[in-house]
Design a protein around this motif. Structure first.
Motif, PDB file in Angstrom:
ATOM      1  N   SER A  40     104.242  86.409  52.375  1.00 55.84           N
ATOM      2  CA  SER A  40     105.485  85.456  52.433  1.00 55.84           C
ATOM      3  C   SER A  40     105.010  84.124  52.231  1.00 55.84           C
ATOM      4  CB  SER A  40     106.189  85.664  53.706  1.00 55.84           C
ATOM      5  OG  SER A  40     105.101  85.156  54.877  1.00 55.84           O
ATOM      6  N   VAL A  41     106.058  83.244  51.824  1.00 59.20           N
ATOM      7  CA  VAL A  41     105.754  81.849  51.537  1.00 59.20           C
ATOM      8  C   VAL A  41     106.936  81.096  52.489  1.00 59.20           C
ATOM      9  CG1 VAL A  41     105.451  79.782  49.855  1.00 59.20           C
ATOM     10  CG2 VAL A  41     104.850  81.987  49.254  1.00 59.20           C
ATOM     11  N   ASN A  42     106.291  80.433  53.335  1.00 50.83           N
ATOM     12  CA  ASN A  42     107.118  79.831  54.320  1.00 50.83           C
ATOM     13  C   ASN A  42     107.356  78.146  54.273  1.00 50.83           C
ATOM     14  OD1 ASN A  42     108.150  81.939  56.093  1.00 50.83           O
ATOM     15  ND2 ASN A  42     105.933  82.146  56.869  1.00 50.83           N
ATOM     16  N   PHE A  43     108.001  77.787  54.993  1.00 54.91           N
ATOM     17  CA  PHE A  43     108.161  76.259  55.154  1.00 54.91           C
ATOM     18  C   PHE A  43     107.181  75.833  56.369  1.00 54.91           C
ATOM     19  CE2 PHE A  43     112.081  77.600  53.676  1.00 54.91           C
ATOM     20  CZ  PHE A  43     112.556  76.610  52.865  1.00 54.91           C
ATOM     21  N   ASN A  65     103.796  76.227  50.123  1.00 53.30           N
ATOM     22  CA  ASN A  65     104.815  75.731  51.017  1.00 53.30           C
ATOM     23  C   ASN A  65     106.013  75.438  50.600  1.00 53.30           C
ATOM     24  OD1 ASN A  65     105.822  74.261  53.298  1.00 53.30           O
ATOM     25  ND2 ASN A  65     103.857  72.865  53.293  1.00 53.30           N
ATOM     26  N   GLN A  66     106.986  76.243  51.010  1.00 51.07           N
ATOM     27  CA  GLN A  66     108.385  76.120  50.499  1.00 51.07           C
ATOM     28  C   GLN A  66     109.220  74.558  50.837  1.00 51.07           C
ATOM     29  OE1 GLN A  66     110.030  78.140  48.994  1.00 51.07           O
ATOM     30  NE2 GLN A  66     109.889  80.295  49.664  1.00 51.07           N
ATOM     31  N   ARG A  67     108.522  74.027  51.615  1.00 49.82           N
ATOM     32  CA  ARG A  67     108.929  72.290  51.652  1.00 49.82           C
ATOM     33  C   ARG A  67     108.841  71.732  50.341  1.00 49.82           C
ATOM     34  NH1 ARG A  67     106.411  68.406  54.760  1.00 49.82           N
ATOM     35  NH2 ARG A  67     104.678  69.600  55.268  1.00 49.82           N
ATOM     36  N   PHE A  68     107.966  72.215  49.426  1.00 50.66           N
ATOM     37  CA  PHE A  68     107.861  71.560  48.258  1.00 50.66           C
ATOM     38  C   PHE A  68     108.445  72.497  47.186  1.00 50.66           C
ATOM     39  CE2 PHE A  68     104.788  70.300  51.232  1.00 50.66           C
ATOM     40  CZ  PHE A  68     105.135  68.854  51.467  1.00 50.66           C
ATOM     41  N   ASN A  69     109.428  73.266  47.360  1.00 51.29           N
ATOM     42  CA  ASN A  69     110.059  74.129  46.325  1.00 51.29           C
ATOM     43  C   ASN A  69     111.653  73.886  46.723  1.00 51.29           C
ATOM     44  OD1 ASN A  69     110.762  76.232  44.661  1.00 51.29           O
ATOM     45  ND2 ASN A  69     110.667  77.909  46.267  1.00 51.29           N
ATOM     46  N   THR A  70     111.930  72.615  46.333  1.00 52.69           N
ATOM     47  CA  THR A  70     113.501  72.355  46.514  1.00 52.69           C
ATOM     48  C   THR A  70     113.826  71.719  45.366  1.00 52.69           C
ATOM     49  OG1 THR A  70     113.038  70.277  47.377  1.00 52.69           O
ATOM     50  CG2 THR A  70     113.228  71.922  49.118  1.00 52.69           C
ATOM     51  N   SER A  71     115.203  71.523  45.025  1.00 55.82           N
ATOM     52  CA  SER A  71     115.749  70.778  43.934  1.00 55.82           C
ATOM     53  C   SER A  71     115.085  69.294  44.035  1.00 55.82           C
ATOM     54  CB  SER A  71     117.124  71.167  43.800  1.00 55.82           C
ATOM     55  OG  SER A  71     117.923  70.860  44.997  1.00 55.82           O
ATOM     56  N   SER A  72     114.972  68.826  45.120  1.00 54.67           N
ATOM     57  CA  SER A  72     114.710  67.617  45.115  1.00 54.67           C
ATOM     58  C   SER A  72     113.298  67.177  44.880  1.00 54.67           C
ATOM     59  CB  SER A  72     115.415  66.725  46.282  1.00 54.67           C
ATOM     60  OG  SER A  72     114.749  67.374  47.446  1.00 54.67           O
ATOM     61  N   THR A  73     112.341  68.116  45.185  1.00 54.20           N
ATOM     62  CA  THR A  73     111.056  67.797  44.967  1.00 54.20           C
ATOM     63  C   THR A  73     110.632  67.452  43.427  1.00 54.20           C
ATOM     64  OG1 THR A  73     110.570  69.985  46.312  1.00 54.20           O
ATOM     65  CG2 THR A  73     108.740  69.020  45.081  1.00 54.20           C
ATOM     66  N   HIS A 109      97.198  75.691  47.976  1.00 52.95           N
ATOM     67  CA  HIS A 109      97.491  75.701  49.330  1.00 52.95           C
ATOM     68  C   HIS A 109      97.556  74.621  50.141  1.00 52.95           C
ATOM     69  CE1 HIS A 109      96.833  79.978  48.460  1.00 52.95           C
ATOM     70  NE2 HIS A 109      97.385  80.331  49.577  1.00 52.95           N
ATOM     71  N   ASP A 110      97.438  73.300  49.222  1.00 50.40           N
ATOM     72  CA  ASP A 110      97.506  72.113  50.035  1.00 50.40           C
ATOM     73  C   ASP A 110      98.554  72.120  51.021  1.00 50.40           C
ATOM     74  OD1 ASP A 110      96.311  68.946  49.336  1.00 50.40           O
ATOM     75  OD2 ASP A 110      98.413  69.107  50.386  1.00 50.40           O
ATOM     76  N   TYR A 111      98.585  71.699  52.213  1.00 49.10           N
ATOM     77  CA  TYR A 111      99.788  71.758  53.218  1.00 49.10           C
ATOM     78  C   TYR A 111     100.752  70.772  52.997  1.00 49.10           C
ATOM     79  CZ  TYR A 111      97.402  75.340  56.197  1.00 49.10           C
ATOM     80  OH  TYR A 111      97.032  76.281  56.666  1.00 49.10           O
ATOM     81  N   GLU A 112     100.296  69.596  52.115  1.00 50.36           N
ATOM     82  CA  GLU A 112     101.306  68.692  51.677  1.00 50.36           C
ATOM     83  C   GLU A 112     101.893  68.631  50.400  1.00 50.36           C
ATOM     84  OE1 GLU A 112     102.853  66.951  53.900  1.00 50.36           O
ATOM     85  OE2 GLU A 112     101.592  66.123  55.666  1.00 50.36           O
ATOM     86  N   GLY A 113     101.181  69.633  49.618  1.00 48.50           N
ATOM     87  CA  GLY A 113     101.778  70.064  48.082  1.00 48.50           C
ATOM     88  C   GLY A 113     101.260  69.052  47.270  1.00 48.50           C
ATOM     89  N   ILE A 114     100.187  68.169  47.406  1.00 52.24           N
ATOM     90  CA  ILE A 114      99.757  67.155  46.679  1.00 52.24           C
ATOM     91  C   ILE A 114      99.139  67.676  45.533  1.00 52.24           C
ATOM     92  CG2 ILE A 114      99.762  65.595  48.596  1.00 52.24           C
ATOM     93  CD1 ILE A 114      96.754  65.197  48.014  1.00 52.24           C
ATOM     94  N   SER A 115      99.016  68.893  45.195  1.00 52.08           N
ATOM     95  CA  SER A 115      98.136  69.175  44.081  1.00 52.08           C
ATOM     96  C   SER A 115      99.174  69.452  43.096  1.00 52.08           C
ATOM     97  CB  SER A 115      97.643  70.633  44.293  1.00 52.08           C
ATOM     98  OG  SER A 115      98.295  71.718  44.858  1.00 52.08           O
ATOM     99  N   TYR A 116     100.659  69.673  43.423  1.00 55.58           N
ATOM    100  CA  TYR A 116     101.496  69.947  42.349  1.00 55.58           C
ATOM    101  C   TYR A 116     102.906  69.120  42.666  1.00 55.58           C
ATOM    102  CZ  TYR A 116     103.041  72.786  46.277  1.00 55.58           C
ATOM    103  OH  TYR A 116     103.637  73.220  47.311  1.00 55.58           O
TER     104      TYR A 116
END
Ligand SMILES: Cc1cc2nc3c(=O)[nH]c(=O)nc-3n(C[C@H](O)[C@H](O)[C@H](O)COP(=O)(O)OP(=O)(O)OC[C@H]3O[C@@H](n4cnc5c(N)ncnc54)[C@H](O)[C@@H]3O)c2cc1C
Ligand SMILES: *[C@@H]1O[C@H](CO)[C@@H](O)[C@H](O)[C@H]1NC(C)=O
Ligand SMILES: *[C@@H]1O[C@H](CO)[C@@H](O)[C@H](O)[C@H]1NC(C)=O
Ligand SMILES: *[C@@H]1O[C@H](CO)[C@@H](O)[C@H](O)[C@H]1NC(C)=O
Ligand SMILES: *[C@@H]1O[C@H](CO)[C@@H](O)[C@H](O)[C@H]1NC(C)=O
Ligand SMILES: *[C@@H]1O[C@H](CO)[C@@H](O)[C@H](O)[C@H]1NC(C)=O
Length: 541
Positions: free
Chosen positions: A377-380, A79-87, A123-130
Motif C-alpha cells: 500500500s502507499v499511504n500519506f 508518499n501519497q502527500r505528493f500525489n495530488t492535483s496541486s503537486t 522513497h524520499d519521505y518528502e518526495g524531493i526526487s520527483y
C-alpha cells in the motif's frame, strides 16, 4: 545545447491556455510550462545532438502531453502527500535504458535551464526526487537496475535503480550464507538508500550500507562516467552518506557481501503498561546498544486503543544471527524482563528474515515477494528523526507516553546502535552518528485520507511531539538522519548558493562532516547544478 526562450514559452503558454482550457491553465495544476511540446522538442533535439538516436528517444522521453506521463510519474511515488492535483509536476521525465542516455540527459538538462531531480526508488519521505518548486526534469533511474553478484570475491555491483529486495534476492540465489546490511523495505531504491547511508537489522554487527561499499560509478556534472579512481577519494567519500544528488548521478555501487548464518532467529512481541511496558523499555535502553552484536531489537512505541481507551503499546521486533537456543540463553541472562519465550522465536534463513521484516500483508510469503516493485500500500506519510545519547529516565518515558496518548496518532521507532557503529570514526563517511549514540528515533505517522485538514493535523502532531522530545535527545546540533528526510529542519528553498541556509540542516545531518562535504561540492559542482531542497551548498566565492 539549447535554451528555451522566455518569450517563446510565454507565447505558447497563452496560446495553449486560450485554445484548450482557459480555466485549468489559470487555476488548475498544469505543469509549469504548458509549452511542454516545445520543451519536449528542444530536449529531444538536444538528446539527438548528444548521440541518442530518435528511435531511442521515443522510448525514454515524456512530456505532460504523453498519455503515459502520469502513470510513469506515479509508478514510483511512495508518499501519497505528493500525489495530488496541486503537486508540481515535471516538465520532462527521462527514463534511460542505457548509461549513455543518462549522460545525454544530464547535458541536456543543463542546457535547458530546468532543475534536475534524480529518482531511483522514489522513497524520499518528502518526495524531493520527483517534486520541485521550480520547473524541473525527472531523471528516473528505474530501468538501470542490473545486479551482478560474485560469490568468490564476496562482492556485487548493483545499479541505482535496483530495489533492496532485488539485491537481497539475487544474493540469496547464489548463496544462503551471505547477506547485505541495508533497509527492511524491499521496494526502497539503491540510488537514494546507499547514497543517504542506509541501515537495517544487521547494523550492530556490520554497520551501515556505506560501511560496506568499495566502489561506485557516477555521472558527473559534465556527463562523464567515473569510477572510484576517476572520481577520487573525496567524491567517493561524499556519496557514501552525503546524499548522491548533490554530487552527480549515481549509476551503481560495488558492495561487499557480509556473512550470515544459515539459521537466524526473529521475534515480534508486544507489551502494554499492564505488562510493565515502561520498566521493560528502561531496561531495553540499558542493554540494546551493548548486548551481543548479533542481536538487534527494534522497539515500536505506538498509541493504540485498548478497550475504548488510548494507551501505549510497545512492539519488540528482533533479528538474532544465531539459533533460538542461544538467543534464549542470551535473553535470559541479559534481558529477562522482556519475558521472551522459546515459542515466541522463529528460526529461518536470512532471506526469509528479510521477508519477515518486510511485513507483507499476505500470509507466508516466499522470497519471491521481495522482487515485487509494487508496495502492499502507499499511504500519506510524515517522518522525523532524533538521536538519543543519554538514557531517558523512567519518568521521562511516562511523560512521553502521556503526550503520545494525548496527541493520538504519531508513533516512535527506537533503533539501537552500538557494536560496529561505535567502532567506526565519525569522519569515515559523511554519516556522523556513531560512538555515543544509544539509539535513533524515527517519528512515524501514516494515514490514508486525502483530507487536507487531516494532513495539517498529523504534520502538526509530529512537530508537537518533536518539540516535546527536545530535553531527551541530542542537542547542539540536534542530530537527524538524512534518509529520514525532513524539510522541517531547514531547507535552502532551492536557492542558488546559500551556505548559511545549508548549514542549518547540514550540521544536523552531518555534524563536522558538513564542511568537508561543502568543500567537495564546491570543487566538483561549483555552479550548483546538482541541487535540491536539502543539497550541499557551494562555498561563497
Ligand atoms: C517504506 C519505507 C521504508 C524505509 N525503510 C528504511 C530502512 O529500513 N532503512 C533506511 O536506512 N531507510 C529506510 N527508508 C528511507 C530510505 O532509505 C530513503 O528514503 C532513501 O533515500 C530512498 O531511496 P530511493 O532511491 O528509494 O528514493 P528516491 O526518492 O528515488 O531518492 C532519495 C534521494 O536520493 C536521491 N537519489 C536517488 N537516486 C539517485 C541517484 N541514482 N544518484 C544520485 N542521487 C539519487 C534523490 O534525488 C533524493 O534526493 C525507508 C523509506 C520508506 C518510504
Ligand atoms: C511521448 O509523446 C511523443 C509525441 O507524441 C512521442 O513521440 C513519444 O514516443 C512519447 N514518449 C513515450 C516514451 O512514449
Ligand atoms: C495517485 O492518485 C491517483 C488518483 O487518486 C490514484 O489512482 C493512484 O493510485 C495514486 N498513486 C499512488 C502511487 O498511490
Ligand atoms: C545489464 O546486464 C545485461 C546482461 O549482462 C547487459 O546486456 C546490459 O548492457 C546491462 N545494462 C546496463 C544498463 O548496464
Ligand atoms: C516490573 O518491572 C520492574 C523493574 O524491572 C520489576 O521490579 C517488577 O517486578 C516488574 N513487575 C512485574 C509485575 O513484572
Ligand atoms: C477543514 O477545515 C475547515 C476549517 O476548519 C473547514 O471549514 C472544512 O470544512 C474542513 N474540511 C473538511 C473536509 O473537513
Amino acid at each position: 545545447m539549447f535554451r528555451i526562450s522566455k518569450t517563446c514559452t510565454m507565447k505558447n503558454f497563452l496560446a495553449f491556455c486560450i485554445s484548450l482550457f482557459l480555466v485549468p491553465c489559470i487555476f488548475g495544476s498544469l505543469p509549469f510550462s504548458a509549452s511542454s511540446d516545445s520543451t519536449f522538442d528542444s530536449f529531444a533535439n538536444c538528446l539527438t545532438k548528444n548521440g541518442v538516436p530518435s528511435n531511442q528517444i521515443s522510448q525514454i522521453l515524456y512530456s505532460p502531453t504523453n498519455t503515459s506521463f502520469s502513470s510513469v510519474l506515479n509508478a514510483y511515488v511512495r508518499n501519497q502527500r505528493f500525489n495530488t492535483s496541486s503537486t508540481k509536476k515535471p516538465s520532462i521525465i527521462v527514463t534511460p535504458l542505457l548509461v549513455q542516455q543518462a549522460q545525454a540527459a544530464i547535458i541536456c538538462t543543463k542546457g535547458s535551464g530546468l532543475q534536475l531531480k534524480i529518482r531511483s526508488g522514489g522513497h524520499d519521505y518528502e518526495g524531493i526526487s520527483y517534486v520541485s518548486a521550480n520547473p524541473f526534469v525527472v531523471l528516473d533511474m528505474f530501468n538501470l537496475r542490473n545486479i551482478s553478484v560474485d560469490i568468490p570475491s564476496q562482492t556485487a555491483w548493483v545499479q541505482a535503480g535496483a530495489t533492496l529486495g532485488e539485491v537481497y534476492y539475487r544474493i540469496w540465489q547464489k548463496s544462503n550464507v551471505f547477506g547485505y546490511p541495508a533497509g527492511v523495505c524491499p521496494t526502497v531504491g539503491v540510488g537514494g538508500h546507499i547514497s543517504g547511508g542506509g541501515y537495517g537489522p544487521l547494523l550492530r554487527k556490520f554497520g551501515l550500507t556505506v560501511d560496506n561499499v568499495v566502489d561506485a560509478q557516477i555521472i558527473d556534472v559534465n556527463g562523464n562516467v567515473l569510477d572510484r579512481k576517476g572520481m577520487g577519494e573525496d567524491v567517493f567519500w561524499a556519496i557514501r552518506g552525503g546524499g548522491g544528488a548533490s554530487f552527480g548521478v549515481v549509476l551503481a555501487y560495488k558492495i561487499n557481501l557480509v556473512p550470515v548464518p544459515s539459521i537466524v532467529t526473529v521475534f515480534s512481541i508486544q507489551r502494554t503498561e499492564a505488562q510493565n511496558a515502561t520498566n521493560i523499555l528502561v531496561k531495553w535502553q540499558s542493554i540494546a546498544a551493548t548486548i551481543d552484536n548479533n542481536l538487534f531489537i527494534r522497539v515500536l512505541v505506538q498509541p493504540v486503543t485498548v478497550s475504548g481507551k488510548k494507551a501505549i503499546r510497545l512492539t519488540f521486533n528482533a533479528l538474532y544471527q544465531g539459533n533460538s537456543n542461544s538467543l534464549m540463553t542470551l535473553m535470559n541472562s541479559q534481558f529477562p524482563e522482556l519475558g521472551l519465550k522459546s515459542s515466541d522465536c522463529q528460526q529461518m534463513s536470512w532471506i526469509q528474515s528479510m521477508v519477515f521484516w518486510a511485513n507483507f500483508k499476505k500470509s507466508s510469503p516466499t522470497p519471491e515477494a521481495l522482487l515485487s516493485r509494487t508496495p502492499d500500500s502507499v499511504n500519506f506519510l510524515k517522518r522525523k528523526s532524533d538521536y538519543v545519547v543519554t538514557p531517558i529516565p523512567k519518568d521521562g518515558f511516562t511523560a512521553i507516553f502521556n503526550k503520545m496518548v494525548q496527541l493520538g496518532k504519531v508513533g516512535l521507532v527506537f533503533n539501537p546502535y552500538g557494536g560496529k557503529m561505535s567502532q567506526i570514526a565519525e569522519s569515515d563517511a559523511p554519516f556522523p552518528h556513531r560512538t555515543g549514540v544509544l539509539y535513533k528515533i524515527q517519528y512515524s505517522v501514516n494515514w490514508d485520507s486525502a483530507d487536507p485538514n487531516l494532513t495539517t493535523q498529523y504534520l502538526q502532531e509530529a512537530r508537537d511531539l518533536y518539540t516535546f522530545m527536545t530535553p531527551y535527545v541530542s542537542s547542539n546540533p540536534r542530530q537527524a538522519f538524512l534518509n529520514y528526510r525532513d524539510l522541517d529542519i531547514g531547507t535552502n528553498d532551492n536557492g542558488p548558493n546559500s551556505y548559511s541556509e545549508g548549514q542549518v540542516y547540514g550540521v544536523k545531518y552531518f555534524k563536522g562532516n558538513f564542511d568537508r562535504l561543502v568543500k567537495v561540492k564546491t570543487a566538483v559542482d561549483p555552479q550548483n547544478f546538482f541541487r535540491n531542497e536539502q543539497s550541499i551548498p557551494v562555498l561563497p566565492s
